[in-house]
Design a protein around this motif. Sequence first.
Motif, PDB file in Angstrom:
ATOM      1  N   ALA A 188      30.185  50.459  10.608  1.00 54.36           N
ATOM      2  CA  ALA A 188      31.490  49.861  10.291  1.00 54.36           C
ATOM      3  C   ALA A 188      32.009  50.428   8.978  1.00 54.36           C
ATOM      4  O   ALA A 188      33.210  50.428   8.723  1.00 54.36           O
ATOM      5  CB  ALA A 188      31.349  48.348  10.201  1.00 54.36           C
ATOM      6  N   THR A 189      31.101  50.905   8.138  1.00 52.47           N
ATOM      7  CA  THR A 189      31.529  51.448   6.838  1.00 52.47           C
ATOM      8  C   THR A 189      32.500  52.598   7.052  1.00 52.47           C
ATOM      9  O   THR A 189      33.581  52.632   6.458  1.00 52.47           O
ATOM     10  CB  THR A 189      30.301  51.916   6.025  1.00 52.47           C
ATOM     11  N   ASN A 263      31.456  37.479   5.796  1.00 51.80           N
ATOM     12  CA  ASN A 263      30.454  37.787   4.768  1.00 51.80           C
ATOM     13  C   ASN A 263      31.152  37.595   3.423  1.00 51.80           C
ATOM     14  O   ASN A 263      32.140  38.277   3.163  1.00 51.80           O
ATOM     15  CB  ASN A 263      30.003  39.254   4.937  1.00 51.80           C
ATOM     16  N   ASP A 291      37.417  43.619  10.310  1.00 51.45           N
ATOM     17  CA  ASP A 291      36.004  44.019  10.268  1.00 51.45           C
ATOM     18  C   ASP A 291      35.226  42.995  11.101  1.00 51.45           C
ATOM     19  O   ASP A 291      34.967  41.882  10.653  1.00 51.45           O
ATOM     20  CB  ASP A 291      35.529  44.046   8.809  1.00 51.45           C
ATOM     21  N   TYR A 294      30.083  41.136  12.374  1.00 49.29           N
ATOM     22  CA  TYR A 294      29.129  40.057  12.702  1.00 49.29           C
ATOM     23  C   TYR A 294      29.446  39.341  14.009  1.00 49.29           C
ATOM     24  O   TYR A 294      28.695  38.465  14.423  1.00 49.29           O
ATOM     25  CB  TYR A 294      29.078  39.021  11.561  1.00 49.29           C
ATOM     26  N   SER A 321      30.384  47.326  14.599  1.00 47.57           N
ATOM     27  CA  SER A 321      29.160  48.087  14.374  1.00 47.57           C
ATOM     28  C   SER A 321      27.972  47.396  15.056  1.00 47.57           C
ATOM     29  O   SER A 321      28.016  46.194  15.314  1.00 47.57           O
ATOM     30  CB  SER A 321      28.948  48.145  12.873  1.00 47.57           C
ATOM     31  N   SER A 323      25.024  47.557  13.527  1.00 53.45           N
ATOM     32  CA  SER A 323      24.045  47.472  12.430  1.00 53.45           C
ATOM     33  C   SER A 323      23.359  46.122  12.350  1.00 53.45           C
ATOM     34  O   SER A 323      22.168  46.034  12.089  1.00 53.45           O
ATOM     35  CB  SER A 323      24.730  47.714  11.089  1.00 53.45           C
ATOM     36  N   LYS A 324      24.128  45.039  12.515  1.00 52.85           N
ATOM     37  CA  LYS A 324      23.540  43.706  12.318  1.00 52.85           C
ATOM     38  C   LYS A 324      22.962  43.168  13.614  1.00 52.85           C
ATOM     39  O   LYS A 324      22.366  42.108  13.638  1.00 52.85           O
ATOM     40  CB  LYS A 324      24.598  42.723  11.800  1.00 52.85           C
ATOM     41  N   ARG A 331      23.253  53.796  12.680  1.00 55.02           N
ATOM     42  CA  ARG A 331      24.591  54.040  12.153  1.00 55.02           C
ATOM     43  C   ARG A 331      25.620  54.167  13.272  1.00 55.02           C
ATOM     44  O   ARG A 331      26.444  55.094  13.267  1.00 55.02           O
ATOM     45  CB  ARG A 331      24.633  55.285  11.232  1.00 55.02           C
TER      46      ARG A 331
END
Length: 497
Positions: A188-189, A263, A291, A294, A321, A323-324, A331
């Motif tokens: 997501a970055t 977050n 974003d 989550y 993303s 990632s979590k 990535r």
Amino acid sequence: MSSPKTNGREPVYLKLANALEGMIANRSLRPGERVPSVRQFSRQQNVSVPTALQAYATLETRGLIEARPKSGFYVRARLSDLIREPRMTFPATPRSIQLGVDDPVASLLADHADKRLVPLGAALPSAELLPGVRLARIVAAIGRRLGAESVGYDVSPGHESLRRELSRRSLDWGCALHADDFIVTVGATEAVSLALRAVCKPGDTVAVESPTYFGLASMLRELQLKALPIPVHSATGMDLDVMERALRKTRVAACVVIANFHNPIGFVMPDENKRRLVELCARRDIPLIEDDTYADLQHEGPRPRSLKAFGDADSIVLCGSYSKKLAPGFRVGYIAAGRWQPRVKALKQASTLSGALLPALAVAEFLKNGGYDRYLRAIRQAYRQQVDKMREAVVESFPPGIGLSRPKGGFLLWCELPSNVDAIQLAQQARAAGISIAPGPMFSPVGEFTNFIRINCGYPWSPQIERAVGVLGHLVARMAGRNNERAKRRNSEPTMS
Ligand SMILES: Cc1ncc(COP(=O)(O)O)c(C=O)c1O
């Protein structure tokens, strides 16, 4: 409740106790409710009375049920149910600000990698909850199938198999996106960074939530963008009245929002607020960057809808993303940038050319055939239980007067400490005691929230974490007490007047 057959390793009474704990955690059995009598329970579960009794004794030891004389067993009222939400104070009128040069992301990730520290700082789940072994097998199988091809580029916009899975899943988000609407990104970055670069130019101002994810402040700083921090309420998110007033005064080039499982707080913006925010931005033609990192991690009920479902999908940039949820190190993220899609594609090609093929294919395969939904149900339950345990432990160990967020999903907890506790000093003392936490000022572009901390609940409950929360509680009480004493001494010192 599922049948109590033993799996050969876990005794039957423990399996029953765990199943009942699950029902208490997901509120099928609520605080204050009577649980079946031991005899009833033994009959229902087809186990002996001593086994049923042992299961109840285990739950009593865990503090989850209590025996009331002549009345039976009841689910214990939890202290954390009585605790108030954090209260944050904000200036009446938000002002846009240039960002400083601190880089909290790097230090928090470094602390997370340090195995000597209890990992309550960085927002990362424990590897034992993620399907690392299954994903490694999938990677190996894909490697065998593709042979030499497997080391190739995943040319932008990213492999179609992953984009097709994203398209299928977008129905769940309240959207109906096509595979061509997505570009696969490096987490997501990269997605949020590409979005900002596509819609803003250096010197522009971006409306952000306050508090918000600190990685966003780093991005804004590096892209020479200013932040306009808009206060959030701990239960409902961005204060839209303040946002509306701020937009009348300040020209804003974009707005970045974490509407689902924010977050650091964990709220979900209610649907009517999502709709109002989308309309507010649409009226002024302000690109809305969402974003959704989550989302999918709700503690109960259906997945909340993405902002993109509430307006013209072309004007809302959705970033997300895995990632979590699956594998931070793979990535694998994505962006659905609407009318900015061609610009995002050009920027992506210029900055990273392509992604890595194997991780993208492995995530696609896991989403398609790997039991992602079953797996999600299990980690949602684990995160919910971990957050509940952490809330209860914090309430028991910290001094009175604190506030705690009530996350609706994810694994982060936002905690308001007594007003005279300095969260940065506390984080330093905690680190010296072997515990990593994230101090509140990290989540404000101007260093607000000096008496707040964020606690990562991404790890299964353990005696080590329990001890760490006890130590934190002790440090907070000591700092609050000392600062009180100092204030009293200052007030009683003779003055010259
Ligand atoms: C809200 C939010 N967005 C983005 C990220 C970064 O995600 P990724 O690892 O996919 O780049 C994080 C990580 O903590 C986050 O909390």
